[in-house]
Write a protein that holds these residues in place. Structure first.
Motif, short mmCIF file in Angstrom:
data_model
loop_
_atom_site.label_atom_id
_atom_site.label_comp_id
_atom_site.label_asym_id
_atom_site.label_seq_id
_atom_site.Cartn_x
_atom_site.Cartn_y
_atom_site.Cartn_z
N LEU A 1 0.80 -1.23 0.00
CA LEU A 1 0.00 0.00 0.00
C LEU A 1 0.83 1.27 0.00
CD1 LEU A 1 -2.72 -1.01 2.61
CD2 LEU A 1 -2.72 -1.35 0.15
N GLY A 2 2.13 1.14 0.28
CA GLY A 2 2.96 2.32 0.34
C GLY A 2 2.62 3.22 1.52
N THR A 3 2.00 2.65 2.56
CA THR A 3 1.63 3.46 3.73
C THR A 3 2.83 3.70 4.64
OG1 THR A 3 0.99 1.41 4.77
CG2 THR A 3 -0.78 2.77 3.87
N LYS A 4 2.62 4.56 5.64
CA LYS A 4 3.67 4.89 6.60
C LYS A 4 3.93 3.67 7.49
CE LYS A 4 4.09 8.35 10.14
NZ LYS A 4 3.30 7.78 11.16
N PRO A 5 5.21 3.33 7.72
CA PRO A 5 5.48 2.17 8.58
C PRO A 5 5.09 2.43 10.02
CG PRO A 5 7.52 3.28 7.98
CD PRO A 5 6.43 3.94 7.19
N PRO A 6 4.71 1.39 10.77
CA PRO A 6 4.33 1.56 12.17
C PRO A 6 5.54 1.90 13.05
CG PRO A 6 4.07 -0.75 11.49
CD PRO A 6 4.59 0.00 10.31
N GLU A 7 5.26 2.46 14.23
CA GLU A 7 6.30 2.74 15.23
C GLU A 7 6.68 1.44 15.91
OE1 GLU A 7 7.71 5.55 17.02
OE2 GLU A 7 7.35 6.59 15.10
N TYR A 8 7.96 1.11 15.92
CA TYR A 8 8.32 -0.18 16.49
C TYR A 8 8.74 -0.08 17.96
CZ TYR A 8 13.11 1.28 15.07
OH TYR A 8 14.29 1.94 14.87
N ASP A 9 8.67 -1.22 18.64
CA ASP A 9 9.09 -1.31 20.04
C ASP A 9 10.60 -1.57 20.05
OD1 ASP A 9 9.81 -2.09 22.55
OD2 ASP A 9 8.05 -3.36 22.90
N SER A 10 11.36 -0.49 20.25
CA SER A 10 12.81 -0.60 20.11
C SER A 10 13.42 -1.54 21.17
CB SER A 10 13.45 0.78 20.18
OG SER A 10 13.02 1.42 21.36
N GLU A 11 12.80 -1.54 22.36
CA GLU A 11 13.32 -2.42 23.41
C GLU A 11 13.23 -3.88 23.00
OE1 GLU A 11 14.90 -2.26 26.35
OE2 GLU A 11 15.19 -0.13 25.83
N TYR A 12 12.09 -4.22 22.41
CA TYR A 12 11.88 -5.60 21.98
C TYR A 12 12.95 -6.01 20.98
CZ TYR A 12 10.09 -9.45 19.20
OH TYR A 12 9.98 -10.63 18.51
N TYR A 13 13.15 -5.16 19.96
CA TYR A 13 14.11 -5.52 18.91
C TYR A 13 15.54 -5.57 19.46
CZ TYR A 13 10.53 -5.55 15.37
OH TYR A 13 9.43 -5.88 14.63
N ALA A 14 15.85 -4.64 20.38
CA ALA A 14 17.19 -4.67 20.98
C ALA A 14 17.39 -5.99 21.73
CB ALA A 14 17.34 -3.48 21.94
N LYS A 15 16.36 -6.39 22.44
CA LYS A 15 16.46 -7.64 23.21
C LYS A 15 16.60 -8.85 22.31
CE LYS A 15 14.14 -6.82 27.58
NZ LYS A 15 12.75 -6.57 27.97
N ARG A 16 15.82 -8.85 21.24
CA ARG A 16 15.90 -10.02 20.35
C ARG A 16 17.26 -10.10 19.68
NH1 ARG A 16 11.55 -12.57 16.29
NH2 ARG A 16 13.39 -13.76 15.76
N LEU A 17 17.79 -8.95 19.29
CA LEU A 17 19.13 -8.92 18.70
C LEU A 17 20.13 -9.45 19.70
CD1 LEU A 17 19.29 -5.45 16.92
CD2 LEU A 17 19.80 -7.64 15.84
N ALA A 18 20.05 -8.91 20.91
CA ALA A 18 21.01 -9.28 21.94
C ALA A 18 20.93 -10.77 22.25
CB ALA A 18 20.76 -8.47 23.20
N LYS A 19 19.72 -11.29 22.25
CA LYS A 19 19.56 -12.70 22.58
C LYS A 19 20.19 -13.59 21.51
CE LYS A 19 16.21 -15.82 24.54
NZ LYS A 19 14.82 -16.01 24.90
N ALA A 20 19.83 -13.32 20.24
CA ALA A 20 20.33 -14.15 19.15
C ALA A 20 21.84 -14.00 18.99
CB ALA A 20 19.61 -13.79 17.86
#
Length: 874
Positions: free
Chosen positions: A828-847
């Motif tokens: 749709l070319g719409t605006k991307p949603p606001e992400y939960d930066s803590e979640y992504y930081a944690k997942r990166l750190a975990k993997a």
DNA sequence: GCCTCGGAAGTC
DNA sequence: CTGGGACTTCCGAGGC
């Protein structure tokens, strides 16, 4: 006058007819001639049959328990039973009778009746068109000699000269040999089964039709449609507007006029084909003949008594059937061969043609289709046409059609069976053919509940966390097929009774299952596999030769063929280890894997005893550390660096070591090959997850199992982990940790674009007819992120198909269940949603932490203690 | 925070 | 009613 020509069988069917009151069955073969026109071949002379035996008697007893006279008098049966002598059935010889059948469609009923009487029924679930290929030993490529009954516009002039009859006469002549009328093909030929001959495979000039519908989100109505025909590498574009009825009629007329073999499009299986059916029924209800005018795509005459074959039908809610043609969804092909992270047409075309913006530009908001169609119909049409061209481009790029044709050729089936059926069909084609010639009865496919007790599978060696320098990787060549050949494993050689034991038997190492020695009798499957192995070598040799001679067409064909043989060989084990296959016994599958485990464990034990370190092993591979000094560098030094010689020496030592091991452990029927040399190997200690720097036969990074390869990971994690592996294998673990910390900080401070954080998982679902809505009741808990994202898509009016990958962004993981939003930017070319930066930081750190743990950097340390943290207020 | 379970997606 | 298999890791929900 007779007409003779080479052609490829696309699909086959049969129909019953009456010839002066005697029941006949004609086989219809829809073909494409080597020279380009389409042909329908009507083949007469074969009679459908099944075979039976009386389980209560053996051949040496003459007394019959069951009455053959009674069988002969059954209304489904055509004429007297014919003795076919003794055949082997599950290890015992039995006396068999062939029962001819009046009509193929009455076989299931007859089958049940005979079973109730006490007969055991065999060869009774084989498609009659396939029976023709089996009995005449044909593959898809044939030479036909027959009389021309009809020669239309695109057929060769000579054929038109032979047959210049008008359509009324042609119609009569066709009916005289059992055909149903004038089929929508270029040419119709009649012959008997002995006029068909096997030929060498050739690339068939198939005609492809690609289409796309644009529909109203409010009413489901079809707003417009487009289609592209590809014939002889030329394409013609067609668009359809006006009322729904006209659009559907237009598409149908085009198909019946152009007569394509293959019908494609993007997501046609789950969208366009069902929508056509639904809309046609909306207009005409159940009036089959009227429906056929809107959607009669089957390659049969447009007449009342053919409506069943005219209308596309979905079998068991999965594969569509369009008699005489092959539905081939470009979405499914792309998914299978590319395994893309996301599956929208936009995403896939970006993946395949990253530089061609024309192909993936997005100028229509498909979630607002009604408004778009209202406001700018021309752009919508243009968009619709583009979406019919790309699927054809995808099939061409992936060589999908050529591969199906090659598979049909090596498995000796029609192209539609190679394209749409499953592995057991391909294997049936070869196994039944050989069994029929070897006096072995054909049991029915086994039905009933699936087996619960699993057989044991491959062996996977424990892997230690950390780096290992200089590794030789060895692989067994076609392991399971080789084991089946060398131990003569087959349902026809399995020793079922202790009294039949022989000293020569091959005995499996754990369960002590016995198989007759191949000197006594070679099993069907070992014979077939041996033949396939040889034929693969021949195709490989022919490929090499064609390459040297610069014969591109041959080289392409031979490569396709050798690849198809490989696919086919690898399918054997699975089918024979399954619970349903007609020629199977669960002992077979178990024996194959126990021999495999036995062989590989024995090699590992020997290497261990000699102090050679086996780093890892999975099913048919062994990773062994080479005797290289610890000082040798594991990453390639610059060519002017002093240590380059040391590196070269290490490589040479590893190559020598690998080759010697391969020779030493190879034996008859279990050939060990030296596959690759690694200068470094790393795992964090989990099976099926490792990285290696390959230095031979080419230089590359080999990554298995890790998030880098997983579609349900996200781009940033894939990128970062890959970079991390590069650094680790270059002995720069410290900078890899620094780099990782920077990335984690970047995500915390939201410097990373959301497009790199899309997580994508496939989602099941089914259309609930009762309530007219999508249902996800196959999930014991529907509260899964990807299921919720799928539901959101549906709510927004976007397409959903069961099994599709659904992309989403995690917006708030602090609540349970976590909050997510679907990723709609591609479509749709719409605006991307606001992400939960803590979640992504944690997942990166975990993997990533799992990996850095091997260097004593834990997940927690990655998440904190970085310089950059102070710059951004957290 | 720990555990179990269902689920998807990998390797071979 | 519909079919290649086993082995493995990791994620999220939900119970305690």
């Amino acid at each position: 006058m007779l007409w003779e020509e080479e052609m490829c069988i696309i699909s086959g069917d049969n129909r019953s007819w009456q010839d002066e009151n005697s029941p006949k069955t004609v086989i219809e073969l829809w073909c494409r001639a080597k020279s380009g026109h389409s042909v329908l071949v009507l083949v007469n002379g074969l009679r459908p049959y099944l075979e039976i035996f009386d389980p209560n008697i053996s051949p040496d007893l003459t007394e019959k328990n069951l009455s053959l006279d009674f069988v002969e008098k059954m209304k489904e049966v055509d004429g007297p039973p014919k003795s076919v002598g003794n055949k082997l059935f599950e290890g015992e010889m039995k006396e068999f009778w062939r029962i001819y059948v009046c009509e193929t469609w009455s076989v299931p009923k007859l089958r049940d009746k005979l079973k109730k009487l006490g007969w055991i029924v065999t060869s009774a679930d084989i498609n009659f068109a396939q029976r023709l290929l089996l009995d005449c030993d044909l593959g898809p490529h044939i030479k036909v000699k027959g009389s021309v009954l009809w020669a239309d516009k695109r057929s060769p002039e000579e054929a038109k000269n032979i047959n210049n009859s008008n359509s009324q006469i042609a119609n009569q002549n066709i009916k005289k040999v059992g055909g149903s009328g004038i089929y929508p093909v270029d040419m119709i030929i009649s012959c008997t089964f002995d006029c068909l001959e096997k030929t060498l495979p050739f690339p068939t000039p198939f005609v492809t039709f690609s289409f796309d519908l644009e529909t109203s989100i409010k009413t489901n109505e079809i707003l417009c449609a487009a289609a592209v025909i590809q014939r002889d590498n030329e394409r013609s574009e067609h668009t359809f507007t006006g009322d729904e009825e006209n659009i559907m009629k237009g598409l149908t007329n085009l198909i019946r006029y152009e007569d394509p073999d293959i019908i494609t499009g993007y997501n046609i299986d789950n969208f366009d084909l069902p929508r056509m059916k639904e809309r046609a029924e909306e207009i005409y209800g159940k009036q089959k003949m009227k429906l056929s005018q809107l959607n009669g795509w089957g390659r049969v005459p447009l007449i009342e008594n053919e409506t069943k074959r005219l209308l596309p039908e979905r079998r068991q809610n999965r594969v569509w059937r369009i008699p005489g043609r092959i539905p081939l969804d470009a979405w499914w092909q792309a998914r299978q061969t590319l395994r893309p992270q996301r599956e929208s047409l936009r995403y896939v075309s970006q993946l395949l043609w990253p530089d061609d913006e024309e192909m993936h530009k997005l100028d229509i908001d498909s979630s607002q289709m009604d408004r778009e169609w209202e406001e700018r119909p021309e752009e919508v049409l243009e968009y619709c046409v583009r979406d019919t061209i790309i699927p054809i481009d995808i099939l061409n790029k992936l060589q999908s059609i050529g591969r199906k044709e090659a598979l049909a050729s090596v498995s000796m089936t029609t192209v539609d069976i190679a394209a749409t059926a499953t592995t057991s069909w391909w294997i049936d084609s070869l196994v039944i053919r050989l069994a029929d010639r070897s006096g072995i009865a054909i049991p029915m496919t086994k039905s009933g509940p699936r087996r619960r007790d699993q057989i044991a599978g491959g062996y996977v060696h424990e892997v230690e966390a950390g780096m290992r320098p200089w590794i030789a990787v060895l692989d067994f060549k076609s392991m399971y097929p080789s084991i089946m050949i060398s131990n003569n494993i087959c349902s026809t050689t399995l020793v079922r009774n202790e009294k039949d034991n022989s000293e020569e038997d091959n005995i499996s190492p754990i369960t002590n299952t016995r198989y007759i020695s191949s000197h006594t009798r070679k099993g069907l499957v070992p014979q077939l596999l041996e033949h396939l192995m040889q034929s693969r070598d021949l195709h490989k040799a022919a490929y090499k030769k064609a390459n040297e001679e610069g014969n591109e067409e041959q080289s392409f064909l031979q490569d396709q063929l050798q690849y198809a043989v490989k696919i086919l060989m690898n399918s054997f084990y699975g089918v024979f280890a399954s619970s349903f296959y007609r020629f199977t016994d669960k002992k077979l599958g178990a024996s194959i894997t126990e021999w495999a485990r036995h062989n590989i464990k024995e090699i590992i034990r020997q290497l261990d005893d000699e102090g050679k370190h086996v780093v890892y092993s999975d099913t048919d591979s062994i990773f062994v550390q080479a005797p290289v000094s610890n000082e040798a560098p594991t990453s390639r030094p610059k060519s002017n660096d002093l240590s380059i010689d040391s590196w070269k020496n290490a490589k040479a030592t590893t190559l020598d070591f690998g080759k010697k091991l391969a020779t030493r452990f190879s034996k008859e029927g279990a050939e060990l090959e030296f596959e690759t040399a690694l200068s470094a190997f790393f795992s964090h200690g989990a099976k099926k997850r490792y990285v290696g720097r390959v230095v031979w036969p080419r230089e590359e990074l080999l990554i298995r199992g890790y998030e880098v390869r997983r579609t349900d990971s996200f781009e940033l994690l894939r990128e970062t982990m890959k970079e991390m592996f590069e650094l680790i294998l270059d002995d720069q673990s410290w900078s890899s940790v620094e780099m990782t910390k920077t990335v984690i900080d970047d995500v915390k401070s939201k410097k990373i674009p959301a497009s790199k954080l899309v997580i994508s998982r496939s989602c099941k679902g089914r259309w609930d007819n009762k309530n007219s809505k999508w249902s996800f009741d196959m999930y014991s808990n529907e509260n899964l992120p990807y299921v919720r994202a799928a539901k959101d898509r549906i709510k927004l009016g976007l397409s959903f198909t069961p099994g599709m990958k659904v992309g989403y962004i995690v917006t708030d993981a602090s609540s349970s269940p976590m909050k997510v939003e679907p990723w709609l930017v591609d479509e749709l070319g719409t605006k991307p949603p606001e992400y939960d930066s803590e979640y992504y930081a944690k997942r990166l750190a975990k993997a990533l932490g799992r990996i850095t743990e091997a260097f004593n950097w834990s997940e927690k340390e990655l998440l904190s203690g970085s310089r950059q943290k102070k710059l951004f207020d957290f």
